[in-house]
Design an enzyme around this catalytic site. Structure first.
Site, mmCIF file in Angstrom:
data_model
loop_
_atom_site.group_PDB
_atom_site.id
_atom_site.type_symbol
_atom_site.label_atom_id
_atom_site.label_comp_id
_atom_site.label_asym_id
_atom_site.label_seq_id
_atom_site.Cartn_x
_atom_site.Cartn_y
_atom_site.Cartn_z
ATOM 1 N N GLU A 173 -22.049 45.939 8.803
ATOM 2 C CA GLU A 173 -21.579 46.768 8.743
ATOM 3 C C GLU A 173 -21.904 47.291 7.921
ATOM 4 O O GLU A 173 -21.505 47.317 6.728
ATOM 5 C CB GLU A 173 -19.644 46.972 8.467
ATOM 6 C CG GLU A 173 -19.241 46.335 9.227
ATOM 7 C CD GLU A 173 -16.812 46.618 8.779
ATOM 8 O OE1 GLU A 173 -17.507 47.479 8.234
ATOM 9 O OE2 GLU A 173 -16.634 45.776 9.497
ATOM 10 N N GLU A 197 -13.249 40.347 9.352
ATOM 11 C CA GLU A 197 -13.248 40.497 6.802
ATOM 12 C C GLU A 197 -11.808 39.717 7.354
ATOM 13 O O GLU A 197 -12.253 39.618 5.995
ATOM 14 C CB GLU A 197 -12.882 41.430 7.101
ATOM 15 C CG GLU A 197 -14.164 42.630 7.410
ATOM 16 C CD GLU A 197 -13.899 44.463 6.418
ATOM 17 O OE1 GLU A 197 -12.836 44.481 6.395
ATOM 18 O OE2 GLU A 197 -15.201 44.704 6.660
#
Length: 876
Positions: A547, A481
């Site tokens: 995710e 991320e």
């Protein structure tokens, strides 16, 4: 200055390196240890064999300080209850508390023309190394992910009696475990994993995994040491599994090192598929160089494919360096011939992955680490990756807050056909993506973590060399991320990867627009937690979702392994918080099921809660993958579950528990991920076919049957169908019929798919609620008693045949378990080709189960279900 990495030949590489030659051995037993506070002698003194260590403690190596303490009975099991809170945290007691000496005696004599090497595959965080009274490492050795090799020939004792002494220091910045993701974030100032300061799925690891955590190996060579062989394969065109193949191109590079004071001339050779490719090499004294062999072809190669698409063929190969026809060093290899490609799908606006020219719809799982205390074994890796294969997944992503996975992990992925995304060691949480009041430093400061960029770059280069040869490794990722700092990103993207690999897609960070266009904004992943089933089918999310996940509590047997008896309760959430009233459930990071269990009846106790949770688990993960598959190549090019496993006893996001016991998540996901699959959208009432294969499927017979709560069959239809390769197709709608028949008490829906030979290719079984959304019929379902017999088909492998008599209703949602007769405990791991299954009246189901690591002789199989009382079948 940063070292510049040069490669003579930049090509596609797909091998894996099994380890060291027959003369190599591990130093993995007989270690002794004491904390630094109890030792007044120097490393020079400790490493003399005359120094007595008789009263020292036994040490676990490979292992961490905490593992040694646990194995010596000095601390309680940190994975049980709230025991972890009783263990001193390094942030509170200081680094010296977990600074330890490790001592190992071993026998080794130097023979003529022989070189002896000491190899460390991983230490955390820094060490000083002494051998027979001398310091081995003249330069600082630090960094959790950096391998080091030392020539110890001159240090070895003439009588062959040697002692190694190693002092291991924890990381200089251990982080405050204040409840934030990665605690206060300062754990990221070092080059190590970040989860050890705590995360939303784990409590802090008290020693931050300080120790000699990976293998220590003695390697013996001749005058020339062979290092980091790099096999490369190119597979042109669009291939089909199982067919006669056009040639594939192969090439090899290897580093060769001459530590002696004399020039050496010899031959580097590579043997594979009956071919032997050689090159003469002249190597100056005290020098090393990279040698490239000529590219050659393998005729009719057997290709390596991801799971669900073809075989995982691997070739035995050998690289060796010879001097005057005498082998100086040799490495044994397994070679998987395949090629990874990617391209931008302009329709979905996301990357699309190809293997050997064929499109692969990604069905993946996010992986943290096998064991939070780094207790890695080849057997556990094999079991965990097999579970992923059995879930019909084809990819595992290694999350960036953990580590570069071990060669044994990749060997299992090669074996079972799992593609891998390997993150480097960054996270948005610790490395400054967001404002976070729990972090010690501001975003600008955290953005430049770690403190030592050169160490990170060096460690990244070493990780690439260690892992680049595995056919399963498909993608490198800069971080979780967040991108690494600009200089690290530049080094990896523009220097290290092009020069040391050059064969794989590099994503700058895990939810990058380069991977998946984030048209909704935000983080580019999710949703997480319990979802309405319609969400997975009807609500569009990111086109390559890194995710996306749900819940994952295990059953009663699983929960009792780590919950104290006084905490056997139904978790009740504090309103407006993520915490529940029971502190142990909160401590183990329970994620709430909302009101999803109420449709089955309010849970009366923990047993009832865990049983009903499995129904939700199954439906959540089946719907997740079916929903994504229904939009294959239209909305999506792939999705990756957050997450498929836990490295400790967490109460969320897992298909099997820490003890390798599967729950219904695994079997729901297995069902929803089948390569050729018939599926039902419970929101719209539509029936779909999905075909992940590379060939069209013709003359398929789709059968549809309904059953009421008494077990009465209500045939709907059967129709011929076909489906093109790598596609999804809507066949028909059942909404009106099902809404009418299910209105009063719900019903069961059975779908099956057969070929021209009447063989069942796929079955799918749904339970439908009544018009209020309640499973009222299930709550009043009559009891059934099934008949069962078991046949042993191989060692630790059995076939269970279960029949539901015609006079019964549906035998619903049965769980089978292989158990020890003496203890009644489940044999773990056990692999079932189906579980949490239902049987219609008059039908028989055959299930194969296998427990390859089992050593118990007297076994039994238990069967219990929603309306089937527990019964035992002896295994003779």
């Amino acid at each position: 200055m940063r070292k510049k990495y040069s490669l003579v030949l930049i090509v596609f590489s797909f091998i894996h390196f099994l380890g060291f030659s027959q003369q190599n051995y591990e130093l993995n037993t007989g270690w002794k240890t004491l904390p630094i506070a109890d030792v007044t002698s120097s490393g020079e003194e400790l490493s003399n064999t005359s120094f007595s260590v008789e009263n020292w403690k036994n040490a676990t190596v490979p292992g961490t300080v905490l593992t040694t303490q646990l194995n010596n009975g000095e601390i309680p099991d940190p994975f049980f209850g709230m025991n972890n809170g009783e263990i001193p945290d390094i942030y509170d007691v200081g680094r010296d508390y977990y600074t330890y000496w490790f001592v190992k005696d071993f026998e080794e004599k130097v023979k003529k023309d022989e070189q002896i090497w000491l190899n460390f595959r991983g230490i955390n965080y820094s060490v000083d190394i002494f051998l027979n009274g001398k310091k081995v490492n003249q330069k600082e050795y630090k960094g959790m992910f950096l391998r080091k090799r030392f020539n110890i020939t001159k240090f070895l004792a003439k009588n062959g009696k040697n002692r190694l002494a190693v002092i291991v220091y924890p990381a200089p910045h251990v982080g405050n475990p204040n409840g934030g993701q990665g605690g206060d974030g300062t754990i990221a100032r070092g080059v190590a994993h970040q989860y050890v300061a705590g995360w939303d799925w784990i409590q802090p690891i008290r020693d931050r995994n300080t120790g000699i955590w990976d293998k220590v190996i003695i390697e013996k060579t001749g005058a020339v040491n062979l290092k980091n062989p790099h096999v490369v394969t190119k597979v042109s065109g669009k291939r089909l599994p199982g067919e006669k193949q056009e040639p594939a191109k192969i090439s090899l590079t290897a580093e060769v090192e001459n530590p002696t004071s004399k020039k050496v001339e010899g031959t580097l050779s590579f043997k594979i598929a009956g071919k032997n490719i050689e090159k003469e090499v002249s190597l100056a004294a005290n020098a090393e160089m990279l040698v490239a062999l000529p590219e050659f072809e393998i005729e009719e190669p057997k290709l390596w494919w991801p799971s669900g698409y073809g075989e995982q063929n691997l070739y035995d190969a050998e690289v060796q360096f010879s001097i005057k026809n005498k082998i100086s060093d040799r490495e044994t290899l397994k070679v998987g011939i395949r090629e990874i490609q990617t391209e931008w799908n302009s329709h979905t606006r996301s990357k699309q992955i190809f293997v050997n020219g064929q499109p692969i719809f990604i069905k993946g799982g996010n992986w943290i680490i096998s064991d939070a205390m780094l207790r890695f074994t080849k057997e556990r890796y094999d079991a965990e990756i097999r579970f992923h294969r059995d879930m019909n997944l084809n990819l595992i992503r290694i999350w960036g807050g953990a580590l570069p996975e071990r060669p044994e992990f990749y060997e299992a992925c090669d074996k079972y056909g799992m593609l891998v995304i390997q993150d480097f060691w960054m996270s948005g949480d610790c490395n400054g993506r967001w404002v976070d009041p729990k972090k010690k430093d501001d975003q600008w400061t955290r953005r430049q973590y770690p403190d030592d960029h050169e160490l990170f770059i060096e460690s990244a280069a070493d990780a690439v060399k260690m892992l680049r040869n595995y056919p399963s490794l498909a993608i490198w990722c800069g971080g979780n991320e967040i991108t690494p700092p600009q200089d690290i990103l530049h080094a990896m993207k523009d220097e290290i990867l092009p020069e040391l690999d050059g064969t794989r897609w590099f994503i700058d960070y895990s939810n990058s627009d380069e991977m998946s266009y984030n048209f909704k904004g935000g983080n580019g992943d999710g949703p997480y937690g319990i979802q309405d089933i319609s969400t997975f089918w009807e609500e569009r999310t990111w086109p390559f979702n890194s995710e996306v996940g749900s819940v994952g509590v295990g059953d009663e047997v699983s929960l009792k392994r780590f919950l104290p008896k006084e905490n056997y309760t139904v978790p009740v959430e504090y309103e407006g918080t993520e915490a529940v009233k029971d502190p142990v459930w909160t401590y183990h990071k329970y994620i709430d099921y909302g009101n999803s269990l109420e449709a089955y009846g309010t849970p009366e106790n923990m047993t009832d809660f865990a049983s009903k949770a499995q129904l939700v688990n199954y439906n959540q993960y089946r719907a997740l993958m079916e929903g994504f598959s229904s939009h294959m190549w239209d909305w999506y090019t792939g999705s990756i579950i957050w997450k498929t496993q836990n490295p400790w006893t967490a109460l969320r996001g897992q298909m099997y528990d820490y003890y390798l016991d599967p729950n219904a998540c695994l079997f729901g996901l297995r069902e929803g991920s089948k390569p050729l699959h018939v599926m039902y959208n419970t929101t719209t009432g539509d029936v779909y076919l999905v075909n992940n294969g590379f060939k069209a499927q013709y003359d398929l017979m789709l059968g549809i049957k309904l059953y009421d709560m008494k077990g009465n069959e209500k045939p709907v239809t059967q129709v011929f169908a076909y489906i093109e390769a790598s596609s999804t197709k809507k066949i028909l709608s059942l909404k009106k019929q099902i809404d009418t028949l299910a209105a009063k008490e719900g019903l069961f829906l059975k779908l099956d798919l057969k070929n021209q030979d009447q063989e069942v290719l796929d079955e799918n079984f749904y339970w439908i609620p009544d018009s209020t959304g309640t499973y009222s019929g299930l709550q009043n379902l009559a009891k059934t008693k099934v008949e069962a017999e078991v046949e042993k088909v191989a060692k630790n492998k059995f076939k269970l045949k279960i029949t539901n008599p015609e006079q019964n209703t549906v035998s619903f949602f049965n769980r089978i378990s292989l158990e020890s007769v003496e203890s009644g405990e489940r044999i773990l791991p056990t692999f079932y080709d189906e579980n949490y299954f239902s049987i219609i009246p008059g039908a028989t189901k055959e299930i194969v189960l296998e427990a390859p690591q089992n050593e118990v002789e007297d076994l039994q199989i238990s069967i219990e279900g929603w309306n089937t009382d527990r019964m035992i079948i002896p295994v003779n």
